[in-house]
Motif scaffolding. Structure first.
Motif, PDB file in Angstrom:
ATOM      1  N   LEU A 161      86.018   0.350 -62.391  1.00 13.89           N
ATOM      2  CA  LEU A 161      84.702   0.805 -62.840  1.00 13.89           C
ATOM      3  C   LEU A 161      84.242   2.141 -62.168  1.00 13.89           C
ATOM      4  CD1 LEU A 161      81.761   0.325 -64.016  1.00 13.89           C
ATOM      5  CD2 LEU A 161      81.480  -0.581 -61.896  1.00 13.89           C
ATOM      6  N   MET A 162      84.589   2.226 -60.922  1.00 19.22           N
ATOM      7  CA  MET A 162      84.360   3.674 -60.169  1.00 19.22           C
ATOM      8  C   MET A 162      85.154   4.562 -60.538  1.00 19.22           C
ATOM      9  SD  MET A 162      81.582   2.708 -58.330  1.00 19.22           S
ATOM     10  CE  MET A 162      81.416   3.987 -57.095  1.00 19.22           C
ATOM     11  N   THR A 163      86.413   4.573 -60.754  1.00 21.59           N
ATOM     12  CA  THR A 163      87.326   5.689 -60.982  1.00 21.59           C
ATOM     13  C   THR A 163      87.665   6.135 -62.409  1.00 21.59           C
ATOM     14  OG1 THR A 163      89.325   4.456 -60.652  1.00 21.59           O
ATOM     15  CG2 THR A 163      88.543   5.514 -58.735  1.00 21.59           C
ATOM     16  N   GLU A 164      87.892   5.107 -63.214  1.00 21.09           N
ATOM     17  CA  GLU A 164      87.993   5.234 -64.459  1.00 21.09           C
ATOM     18  C   GLU A 164      86.929   5.205 -65.388  1.00 21.09           C
ATOM     19  OE1 GLU A 164      90.953   2.635 -66.139  1.00 21.09           O
ATOM     20  OE2 GLU A 164      91.965   2.523 -64.152  1.00 21.09           O
ATOM     21  N   THR A 165      86.021   4.341 -65.244  1.00 22.66           N
ATOM     22  CA  THR A 165      84.900   4.448 -66.324  1.00 22.66           C
ATOM     23  C   THR A 165      84.011   5.158 -65.925  1.00 22.66           C
ATOM     24  OG1 THR A 165      84.975   2.016 -66.344  1.00 22.66           O
ATOM     25  CG2 THR A 165      82.793   2.834 -67.080  1.00 22.66           C
ATOM     26  N   LEU A 166      83.670   5.433 -64.572  1.00 20.46           N
ATOM     27  CA  LEU A 166      82.407   6.555 -64.021  1.00 20.46           C
ATOM     28  C   LEU A 166      82.964   7.731 -63.560  1.00 20.46           C
ATOM     29  CD1 LEU A 166      79.919   4.213 -62.284  1.00 20.46           C
ATOM     30  CD2 LEU A 166      80.111   4.881 -64.636  1.00 20.46           C
ATOM     31  N   GLY A 167      84.016   7.930 -63.219  1.00 17.74           N
ATOM     32  CA  GLY A 167      84.784   9.101 -62.992  1.00 17.74           C
ATOM     33  C   GLY A 167      84.858   9.747 -61.492  1.00 17.74           C
ATOM     34  N   TYR A 168      84.585   8.628 -60.671  1.00 18.45           N
ATOM     35  CA  TYR A 168      84.393   9.326 -59.233  1.00 18.45           C
ATOM     36  C   TYR A 168      85.830   9.288 -58.588  1.00 18.45           C
ATOM     37  CZ  TYR A 168      79.364   8.350 -59.403  1.00 18.45           C
ATOM     38  OH  TYR A 168      77.966   8.658 -59.901  1.00 18.45           O
ATOM     39  N   ARG A 169      86.227  10.403 -57.802  1.00 19.02           N
ATOM     40  CA  ARG A 169      87.365  10.684 -57.216  1.00 19.02           C
ATOM     41  C   ARG A 169      87.346   9.956 -55.912  1.00 19.02           C
ATOM     42  NH1 ARG A 169      89.471  13.617 -53.263  1.00 19.02           N
ATOM     43  NH2 ARG A 169      87.444  14.499 -52.934  1.00 19.02           N
ATOM     44  N   ARG A 170      86.477   9.678 -55.299  1.00 17.16           N
ATOM     45  CA  ARG A 170      86.132   9.164 -53.720  1.00 17.16           C
ATOM     46  C   ARG A 170      84.857   8.486 -53.808  1.00 17.16           C
ATOM     47  NH1 ARG A 170      84.849  11.549 -48.903  1.00 17.16           N
ATOM     48  NH2 ARG A 170      86.305  10.576 -47.013  1.00 17.16           N
ATOM     49  N   PHE A 171      84.749   7.511 -53.284  1.00 16.99           N
ATOM     50  CA  PHE A 171      83.520   6.682 -52.882  1.00 16.99           C
ATOM     51  C   PHE A 171      83.474   5.670 -51.748  1.00 16.99           C
ATOM     52  CE2 PHE A 171      86.391   4.137 -55.734  1.00 16.99           C
ATOM     53  CZ  PHE A 171      86.243   2.752 -55.114  1.00 16.99           C
ATOM     54  N   GLY A 172      82.242   5.357 -51.333  1.00 18.61           N
ATOM     55  CA  GLY A 172      82.459   4.131 -50.206  1.00 18.61           C
ATOM     56  C   GLY A 172      82.014   2.904 -50.872  1.00 18.61           C
ATOM     57  N   ALA A 173      81.957   1.885 -50.073  1.00 22.22           N
ATOM     58  CA  ALA A 173      81.604   0.644 -50.378  1.00 22.22           C
ATOM     59  C   ALA A 173      80.985  -0.317 -49.394  1.00 22.22           C
ATOM     60  CB  ALA A 173      83.091  -0.190 -50.730  1.00 22.22           C
ATOM     61  N   PHE A 174      79.747  -0.878 -50.022  1.00 25.96           N
ATOM     62  CA  PHE A 174      79.131  -1.798 -48.922  1.00 25.96           C
ATOM     63  C   PHE A 174      78.814  -3.305 -49.622  1.00 25.96           C
ATOM     64  CE2 PHE A 174      74.660  -3.481 -48.223  1.00 25.96           C
ATOM     65  CZ  PHE A 174      74.831  -3.308 -46.728  1.00 25.96           C
ATOM     66  N   GLY A 175      78.666  -4.176 -48.673  1.00 26.38           N
ATOM     67  CA  GLY A 175      78.399  -5.636 -49.162  1.00 26.38           C
ATOM     68  C   GLY A 175      78.504  -6.309 -48.185  1.00 26.38           C
ATOM     69  N   GLY A 176      78.095  -7.717 -48.551  1.00 24.87           N
ATOM     70  CA  GLY A 176      77.946  -8.837 -47.689  1.00 24.87           C
ATOM     71  C   GLY A 176      78.355 -10.056 -48.357  1.00 24.87           C
ATOM     72  N   ASP A 177      78.690 -11.064 -47.596  1.00 23.57           N
ATOM     73  CA  ASP A 177      78.846 -12.370 -48.400  1.00 23.57           C
ATOM     74  C   ASP A 177      80.343 -12.304 -49.132  1.00 23.57           C
ATOM     75  OD1 ASP A 177      78.352 -15.245 -48.853  1.00 23.57           O
ATOM     76  OD2 ASP A 177      77.961 -14.583 -50.845  1.00 23.57           O
ATOM     77  N   ILE A 178      80.124 -12.556 -50.383  1.00 22.90           N
ATOM     78  CA  ILE A 178      81.271 -12.095 -51.324  1.00 22.90           C
ATOM     79  C   ILE A 178      81.472 -10.857 -51.540  1.00 22.90           C
ATOM     80  CG2 ILE A 178      82.169 -12.652 -53.790  1.00 22.90           C
ATOM     81  CD1 ILE A 178      79.883 -14.856 -54.035  1.00 22.90           C
ATOM     82  N   GLY A 179      80.333  -9.948 -51.506  1.00 22.66           N
ATOM     83  CA  GLY A 179      80.304  -8.624 -51.501  1.00 22.66           C
ATOM     84  C   GLY A 179      80.774  -7.987 -50.441  1.00 22.66           C
ATOM     85  N   GLY A 180      81.024  -8.644 -49.088  1.00 22.53           N
ATOM     86  CA  GLY A 180      81.765  -8.126 -47.985  1.00 22.53           C
ATOM     87  C   GLY A 180      83.258  -8.112 -48.240  1.00 22.53           C
ATOM     88  N   GLY A 181      83.598  -9.559 -48.744  1.00 26.54           N
ATOM     89  CA  GLY A 181      85.135  -9.324 -49.018  1.00 26.54           C
ATOM     90  C   GLY A 181      85.660  -8.654 -50.047  1.00 26.54           C
ATOM     91  N   VAL A 182      84.776  -8.420 -51.313  1.00 25.49           N
ATOM     92  CA  VAL A 182      85.155  -7.541 -52.201  1.00 25.49           C
ATOM     93  C   VAL A 182      85.435  -5.997 -51.520  1.00 25.49           C
ATOM     94  CG1 VAL A 182      84.582  -6.164 -54.475  1.00 25.49           C
ATOM     95  CG2 VAL A 182      84.204  -8.808 -54.111  1.00 25.49           C
TER      96      VAL A 182
END
Length: 380
Positions: A161-182
């Protein structure tokens, strides 16, 4: 991978049916005289259901949700829903850093909406983020994945989603619970594209064969096991008999909201007073989304498929933990996440904000994200 604008619009007949069911709700009596001791207090539930039926304004809530830019895109053959907010750009200034925020269960994209504008419109434009908030597969407007639901599988979808669909070359990630594992799987799998990973909970390795747990670590693990005995009734049925409980919750909106708020109260940093963190309108916004999409059962898939998850491999990208103030993480020693995170640069224990920290303490989360990612914007 075309992106299409998406608008939340619950049909009137769905709302009419919901209201009729709420009016016909049958309530149980409390099993224990102590408030909430045996689960959701029947008196509170009666009050909440009455407000849902005759006081809550869904159309107002729907309009507030639609004030955010929603989209859907086909990723890995399935539809993914996400909110996409662009950060403030200044002439000659740096581009905002993209960051994907991932919720857990029994949550939704709504959890991240309070923090999102703080990230896109900071006081210093150099701290601006582009914010992407997907709905987990099987939650609300996102379809279940093809095959089993694992944290790694979701990370692969998010990367696409981030690289192919939205075209971002580099990104950060944040989450907790299931989102933390992802989030941690994103860091483990894609060090070339992921600038850093920030979680509010720690994914722990289960393999202590090469390096046994220290006394401090074992004490924490023993305490966690004791807590799980008291807390894990909900998960036992969802991973073993999800369709049984889903049948009840798909038919009863009162049962659905009870199932959700049981965990909102237990896991939020609310000292037992649910509405200090979740007002009725927000609770019922989330509950109506689950009801209207019929997705409570599909949200259980990640529990049923949980045995397919494997320990997160070593994460080499910069990592941060702002530790949730909830019983499951009380006294968590830093050494445990350091077994997974080779470069744990930021460790914070603010002592406020629980399982749903981005909703409970949005200013705190925004500040922590800005602090952690500030030096990483120019790396890589």
């Amino acid at each position: 991978m075309a992106v299409t604008a998406f608008h939340i619009s619950v049909p009137d007949d769905v709302l009419d049916d919901l209201r009729a069911r709420l009016h016909r709700t049958l309530f149980t009596t409390a099993s224990d005289s102590t408030f909430w001791a045996a689960g959701v207090d029947p008196g509170y539930l009666r009050e909440l259901v009455a407000y849902w039926a005759d006081g809550f304004d869904w159309r107002k809530a729907e309009a507030a949700l639609n004030a955010f830019p929603h989209y859907r895109a086909e990723v890995a053959g399935r539809q993914v829903h996400f909110v996409h907010l662009r950060g403030r750009r200044t002439e000659g200034g740096p581009e905002p850093l993209p960051v994907v925020l991932t919720h857990g269960w029994p949550s939704s994209f709504v959890e991240m909406l309070r923090v999102a504008p703080l990230l896109t419109e900071p006081d210093d434009p150099a701290d601006a983020f582009d914010v992407i908030i997907p709905s987990l597969p099987g939650f609300l407007f996102s379809e279940l994945p093809q095959g089993v639901f694992t944290r790694r599988g979701v990370a692969e979808i998010w990367h696409s989603l981030m690289t192919e669909t939205l075209g971002y070359r580099r990104f950060g990630a944040f989450g907790g619970d299931i989102g933390g594992g992802v989030t941690q799987w994103l860091g483990a799998l894609y060090p070339g594209e992921v600038a850093g990973v920030h979680t509010t909970s720690a994914v722990l390795t289960t393999d202590f064969s090469e390096r046994p747990a220290t006394a401090e670590e074992q004490a924490y693990l023993d305490g966690l096991a004791e807590y799980d005995v008291r807390d894990q009734g909900y998960s036992e049925i969802m991973w073993s008999r999800p369709d049984t409980i889903a049948a009840a919750l798909m038919d009863s909106p009162a049962g659905l909201v009870a199932w959700i708020i049981d965990k909102y109260r237990d896991w939020s940093d609310c000292a037992g007073d649910l509405e200090t963190r979740w007002d009725k309108d927000t609770i019922l916004t989330v509950a109506t989304l689950y009801w209207a999409t019929g997705s409570i059962g599909s949200s259980f898939r990640q529990y049923y498929d949980y045995p397919h998850n494997r320990p997160v491999p070593t994460i080499t990208v910069p990592a941060a933990i702002t530790l949730s103030n909830e019983p499951a993480y009380a006294n968590l020693p830093r050494s445990l996440p350091e077994r997974v995170c080779a470069d744990l640069r930021h460790w914070s224990t603010p002592g406020r904000g629980g399982h749903f920290m981005a909703h409970e303490e949005p200013e705190q989360v925004a500040d922590e994200l800005r602090t952690f990612f500030r030096p990483l914007r120019t790396e890589g």
